[in-house]
Motif scaffolding. Structure first.
Motif, short mmCIF file in Angstrom:
data_model
loop_
_atom_site.label_atom_id
_atom_site.label_comp_id
_atom_site.label_asym_id
_atom_site.label_seq_id
_atom_site.Cartn_x
_atom_site.Cartn_y
_atom_site.Cartn_z
N ASP A 20 -36.02 -27.36 39.22
CA ASP A 20 -37.09 -27.50 38.23
C ASP A 20 -36.83 -28.72 37.34
O ASP A 20 -35.72 -29.22 37.23
CB ASP A 20 -37.23 -26.23 37.39
N LEU A 21 -37.90 -29.17 36.71
CA LEU A 21 -37.86 -30.42 35.95
C LEU A 21 -36.85 -30.38 34.81
O LEU A 21 -36.13 -31.35 34.59
CB LEU A 21 -39.26 -30.74 35.42
N GLU A 22 -36.79 -29.30 34.09
CA GLU A 22 -35.86 -29.22 32.95
C GLU A 22 -34.41 -29.40 33.40
O GLU A 22 -33.63 -30.08 32.73
CB GLU A 22 -36.04 -27.90 32.20
N ALA A 23 -34.06 -28.78 34.50
CA ALA A 23 -32.69 -28.91 35.02
C ALA A 23 -32.40 -30.36 35.42
O ALA A 23 -31.31 -30.89 35.16
CB ALA A 23 -32.50 -27.98 36.22
N LEU A 24 -33.38 -31.02 36.03
CA LEU A 24 -33.21 -32.42 36.44
C LEU A 24 -33.07 -33.33 35.22
O LEU A 24 -32.23 -34.25 35.21
CB LEU A 24 -34.39 -32.86 37.30
N GLN A 25 -33.87 -33.09 34.20
CA GLN A 25 -33.79 -33.92 33.00
C GLN A 25 -32.46 -33.74 32.29
O GLN A 25 -31.90 -34.69 31.74
CB GLN A 25 -34.96 -33.59 32.06
N ALA A 26 -31.92 -32.53 32.30
CA ALA A 26 -30.61 -32.29 31.70
C ALA A 26 -29.51 -33.02 32.46
O ALA A 26 -28.56 -33.54 31.85
CB ALA A 26 -30.33 -30.78 31.68
N LEU A 27 -29.64 -33.11 33.77
CA LEU A 27 -28.63 -33.77 34.58
C LEU A 27 -28.71 -35.29 34.51
O LEU A 27 -27.68 -35.97 34.44
CB LEU A 27 -28.76 -33.33 36.04
N PHE A 28 -29.94 -35.82 34.56
CA PHE A 28 -30.11 -37.26 34.72
C PHE A 28 -30.67 -37.97 33.48
O PHE A 28 -30.84 -39.18 33.50
CB PHE A 28 -31.00 -37.53 35.94
N CYS A 29 -30.96 -37.20 32.43
CA CYS A 29 -31.29 -37.76 31.11
C CYS A 29 -32.47 -38.74 31.16
O CYS A 29 -32.34 -39.91 30.79
CB CYS A 29 -30.08 -38.45 30.51
N PHE A 30 -33.63 -38.28 31.62
CA PHE A 30 -34.79 -39.16 31.71
C PHE A 30 -36.01 -38.50 31.09
O PHE A 30 -36.12 -37.28 31.00
CB PHE A 30 -35.08 -39.53 33.16
N ARG A 31 -36.94 -39.34 30.67
CA ARG A 31 -38.23 -38.89 30.14
C ARG A 31 -39.24 -38.89 31.28
O ARG A 31 -39.28 -39.80 32.08
CB ARG A 31 -38.66 -39.83 29.02
N TYR A 32 -40.06 -37.85 31.32
CA TYR A 32 -41.06 -37.76 32.40
C TYR A 32 -42.24 -36.94 31.93
O TYR A 32 -42.08 -35.90 31.29
CB TYR A 32 -40.43 -37.09 33.63
N GLN A 33 -43.42 -37.40 32.25
CA GLN A 33 -44.64 -36.68 31.94
C GLN A 33 -45.39 -36.37 33.23
O GLN A 33 -45.55 -37.24 34.08
CB GLN A 33 -45.53 -37.50 31.00
N GLY A 34 -45.84 -35.14 33.33
CA GLY A 34 -46.58 -34.75 34.52
C GLY A 34 -45.92 -33.59 35.23
O GLY A 34 -44.79 -33.21 34.93
N PRO A 35 -46.62 -33.01 36.19
CA PRO A 35 -46.07 -31.88 36.95
C PRO A 35 -45.05 -32.33 37.98
O PRO A 35 -45.01 -33.50 38.37
CB PRO A 35 -47.31 -31.29 37.63
#
Length: 222
Positions: free
Chosen positions: A10-25
Motif C-alpha cells: 500500500d501507498l503509506e508503506a511505500l512512502q514510509a520506506l522511500f520518503c516521497f510525496r505522491y498524489q493520486g491512487p
C-alpha cells in the motif's frame, strides 16, 4: 532481462520506506508489463516525488515513441555508452518501486514462471532511468530498468536480473547533480542471493492481461 514485475504494497508503506510525496491512487499490481504505467521516484527541487511513468524509455531525441518498446531494460555494463541511455544515466536517474519480479525457466517446450522477492517480502527499489519526450500529444515521461549479471539464486532461472538498490544508495542515485559515471556504475551490482527468495508461480503470469492476486501465489511443489 526484467520483463515483468509486481507492486502490491500500500501507498503509506511505500512512502514510509522511500520518503516521497505522491498524489493520486495506487492500486496493487500483480503482473506489470512493458508499456504500462509504473511508480517511479525522482528528485524535483530537492524533494523526492512519486510519478507514474510509462515503462519503455523514449529518448528525448526519438522521432516517435515506438522506440520505447525496445527500451524496457538497459544493461549495466554499457549504460553509460549507449546513446539511448547515456544522457539519462548522467542526469535522469530514478527508483522504480517493486516488491517482486518474474523470470521464466525453459523446460522443454514450456516456460515456467518464477517470482523473486526479498527474503522478508519487503518492497525494494530498482535502479531506473527516465526521460521526457516532447511528442505531438504533449510531454511523455518514460523509464527503463537497469539489469546486471544474475546472482546465484536468479541464475538458476535466467542469466540477468534487475539491479536492486540498497537504501543507503538511494540518495546518491537520485541526486541529479551527481554525474560521476564510474562511481554510479559501482551501484549496479547483483543483489545478494541470501537476502532473496524465489518460488514457482502460475502460468497466469504468462499473459499481461492477467493482473490478479493469483499471479503471485506459489504453486504446489512437484
Amino acid at each position: 532481462m526484467c520483463g515483468r514485475f509486481t507492486l502490491t504494497a500500500d501507498l503509506e508503506a511505500l512512502q514510509a520506506l522511500f520518503c516521497f510525496r505522491y498524489q493520486g491512487p495506487l492500486a496493487p499490481r500483480f503482473n506489470i508489463a512493458p508499456s504500462q504505467e509504473v511508480l517511479t521516484v525522482v528528485v524535483e527541487e530537492g524533494e523526492r516525488v512519486g510519478k507514474m511513468m510509462r515503462w519503455g524509455l523514449v529518448p528525448f531525441w526519438a522521432k516517435d515513441d515506438r522506440i520505447g518498446a525496445k527500451m524496457i531494460n538497459a544493461r549495466s555494463e554499457t549504460v553509460d555508452e549507449k546513446a539511448s541511455f547515456r544522457h539519462a544515466f548522467k542526469r535522469r536517474r530514478c527508483l522504480i518501486v517493486a516488491d517482486g519480479f518474474y523470470e521464466w525457466r525453459k523446460e522443454g517446450a514450456k516456460k515456467v514462471p518464477y517470482r523473486f522477492t526479498l527474503a522478508a517480502g519487503a518492497p525494494f527499489a530498482l535502479a531506473g532511468l527516465w526521460e521526457r519526450w516532447d511528442g505531438p500529444s504533449g510531454p511523455l515521461e518514460t523509464c527503463t530498468i537497469i539489469t546486471t549479471k544474475a546472482n546465484e539464486l536468479v541464475a538458476a532461472i535466467h542469466d540477468r536480473m534487475p539491479v536492486i538498490l540498497p537504501s543507503e544508495r538511494h540518495g546518491d542515485w537520485l541526486d541529479p547533480s551527481l554525474d560521476d559515471s564510474e562511481y554510479l556504475k559501482t551501484f549496479l551490482q547483483s543483489y545478494p542471493s541470501e537476502r532473496m527468495r524465489m518460488y514457482e508461480v502460475s502460468p497466469l503470469v504468462n499473459s499481461p492481461k492477467n493482473d490478479v492476486s493469483a499471479c503471485i501465489e506459489p504453486v504446489n511443489s512437484r
